[in-house]
Scaffold this motif. Structure first.
Motif, PDB file in Angstrom:
ATOM      1  N   ILE A  96       0.840  -1.205   0.000  1.00 25.75           N
ATOM      2  CA  ILE A  96       0.000   0.000   0.000  1.00 25.75           C
ATOM      3  C   ILE A  96       0.873   1.252   0.000  1.00 25.75           C
ATOM      4  O   ILE A  96       0.608   2.230  -0.714  1.00 25.75           O
ATOM      5  N   LEU A  97       1.940   1.269   0.805  1.00 24.64           N
ATOM      6  CA  LEU A  97       2.831   2.429   0.865  1.00 24.64           C
ATOM      7  C   LEU A  97       3.508   2.681  -0.479  1.00 24.64           C
ATOM      8  O   LEU A  97       3.798   3.827  -0.824  1.00 24.64           O
ATOM      9  N   ALA A  98       3.731   1.634  -1.256  1.00 25.86           N
ATOM     10  CA  ALA A  98       4.372   1.789  -2.563  1.00 25.86           C
ATOM     11  C   ALA A  98       3.412   2.268  -3.634  1.00 25.86           C
ATOM     12  O   ALA A  98       3.831   2.680  -4.710  1.00 25.86           O
ATOM     13  N   GLY A  99       2.082   2.243  -3.353  1.00 28.42           N
ATOM     14  CA  GLY A  99       1.103   2.629  -4.360  1.00 28.42           C
ATOM     15  C   GLY A  99       0.956   1.539  -5.400  1.00 28.42           C
ATOM     16  O   GLY A  99       1.367   0.394  -5.211  1.00 28.42           O
ATOM     17  N   GLY A 100       0.328   1.860  -6.517  1.00 29.91           N
ATOM     18  CA  GLY A 100       0.161   0.882  -7.581  1.00 29.91           C
ATOM     19  C   GLY A 100      -1.227   0.298  -7.629  1.00 29.91           C
ATOM     20  O   GLY A 100      -2.188   0.889  -7.106  1.00 29.91           O
ATOM     21  N   PRO A 101      -1.399  -0.881  -8.236  1.00 30.40           N
ATOM     22  CA  PRO A 101      -2.740  -1.449  -8.426  1.00 30.40           C
ATOM     23  C   PRO A 101      -3.352  -1.946  -7.127  1.00 30.40           C
ATOM     24  O   PRO A 101      -2.712  -1.970  -6.068  1.00 30.40           O
TER      25      PRO A 101
END
Length: 450
Positions: A96-101
């Protein structure tokens, strides 16, 4: 199946083109986060009325998930959940912290769905989470809860293009809100410092007037009292000097902050323009693929693709040349605004003229000032009226498909390198469609049948 078939089929299964285009317009025009959430909620309702979506604000200083925003119809309901972020497993937090799909939490969807404020379904459901980042940091978590399905495509997969657009809109709105908050904070600090400066200055001026208005009766004062009075006056003057210096520093800080805010506003405008360009490009690609899916007539398809690119690039004069069956030749497939003596179907040899040279080199040609490029034969054409043009080769799987020419930009505009990159994407889509449909040969048959 060709690449275009797969892309077109998957796009139609994921999101209806009209819904995606209308969502992009709604997110671009949305003045705040509530409007963007309502637009996303309406898009989700069109895909799966049993699914729910919520935006959960992340407080980085306290490492907590705090306020929950849920679109319900045309309104957004706000609730407080106040839960620490470490309730989620470490692998989930890192993704989640990295973002993305979207990230599925299938194993414990029921527990985490209640944690995120969702009412769990009786027959079970699936929770998916996605981190939304702003300036490289996690700003919020987008949670989507959908009923468990045995057959069919997951809602998270179908709504993925819409969520990607919402991610861009969220970043734009968050940056604008942060800038406005910085302006308000700076104004409050400036007013407080200025008020304190005015108050102290008034006190010191009153004390100084009192000292100056006191009759000088030297005989009435002891020598020690006279020295103390002089020291008080000196201290008052020093405090006035320091207060004035503080006011000057505050003015300098204010000027510096205003300059930084102006730069932030310029950067925000640049990013908003980039978002608008991305949305426009997505619409054009979607429109080109829709034309391919809806049109079977080669003449209609070629004219529509050329009009799509010409209108987007504001080219009053444009042409599309395709590979001829004769060796090392191109023929004019479609054109707009060309000279009356030039007819469709006419040939040029690869390596001759502007389009021929571009076809031979397979590299785009951008000329911004025709006075600095007098060697180009196009300059001898009386219908060439503006100061720049683009000639772009259409190549698919290392095979030359044709050449796209754009000139006479509206209002005598100048084409730039950014325009070339925009044409590059559209040219790739046109090359793919032309190759898949065999447009060079099919269009020649149409021209011979006239």
């Amino acid at each position: 199946m060709m690449v275009a078939d797969v892309f077109s089929t998957s796009l139609s299964l994921v999101m209806p083109p009209r819904s995606l285009a209308s969502l992009a317009h709604a997110l671009t025009a949305s003045p705040d986060l509530d409007g963007a959430l309502v637009a996303l909620g309406e898009c989700l309702a069109e895909l799966d009325r049993g699914a729910s979506v919520a935006l959960i604000h992340y407080d980085a200083r306290r490492d907590m998930l705090r306020d929950r925003y849920t679109p319900v119809g045309a309104q957004v309901h706000r609730t407080s959940i106040e839960t620490t972020f470490d309730h989620l497993p470490e692998p989930v937090r890192a993704r989640i912290l990295a973002g993305g799909p979207f990230l599925d939490v299938t194993d414990r969807s029921a527990d985490y769905a209640r944690l995120c404020g969702f009412a769990t379904a009786l027959d079970g459901g699936v929770l998916a989470l996605r981190g939304l980042r702003v300036e490289g940091q996690l700003g919020a978590v987008l949670a989507l809860y959908e009923p468990r399905k045995i057959f069919g495509t997951r809602t998270t997969e179908r709504i993925a293009p819409a969520v990607a657009l919402f991610d861009l809109a969220y970043a734009r709105i968050s940056e604008r809100d942060a800038r406005e908050e910085a302006v308000r904070t700076l104004e409050d600090v400036t007013q407080r410092v200025h008020g304190e400066y005015v108050r102290k200055l008034s006190v010191l001026e009153a004390e100084l007037r009192e000292v100056r208005n006191t009759p000088r009766q030297v005989t009435a004062f002891h020598s020690a009292e006279a020295i103390a009075l002089q020291a008080d006056a000196a201290r008052a003057q020093e405090e006035m000097r320091r207060a004035g210096r503080k006011a000057e520093l505050a003015d300098q800080q204010l000027a510096s902050a205003v300059g930084q805010l102006e730069q932030a506003h310029i950067e925000l405008h640049r990013r908003s323009e980039a978002l608008r360009q991305r949305t426009r490009t997505l619409y054009l690609v979607d429109r080109a693929l829709s034309l391919d899916a809806e049109t079977t007539d080669a003449r209609t398809l070629v004219d529509a693709l050329l009009a799509l690119v010409g209108d987007d690039m504001q080219a009053q004069r444009c042409s599309l040349m395709l590979r001829a069956p004769e060796p090392d030749h191109l023929y004019l497939a479609a054109a707009r605004g060309i000279a009356p003596n030039i007819v469709e179907g006419m040939r040029i040899r690869i390596g001759e003229g502007v389009a021929g040279r571009v076809a031979a080199a397979r590299e785009p040609l951008l000329v911004q000032d025709v006075r600095e490029a007098s060697q180009h034969p196009l300059l001898r054409d009386q219908y060439f009226t503006t100061g720049s043009f683009i000639s772009f080769p259409l190549v698919y799987h290392d095979e030359l498909v044709g050449v796209l020419n754009l000139t006479n930009r509206a209002q005598r505009g100048i084409y730039t390198e950014e325009d070339v990159e925009r044409v590059r994407l559209l040219g790739l889509v046109i090359s793919l469609i032309a190759s898949r449909n065999g447009l060079p040969q099919a269009l020649l048959e149409t021209l011979h049948a006239r």
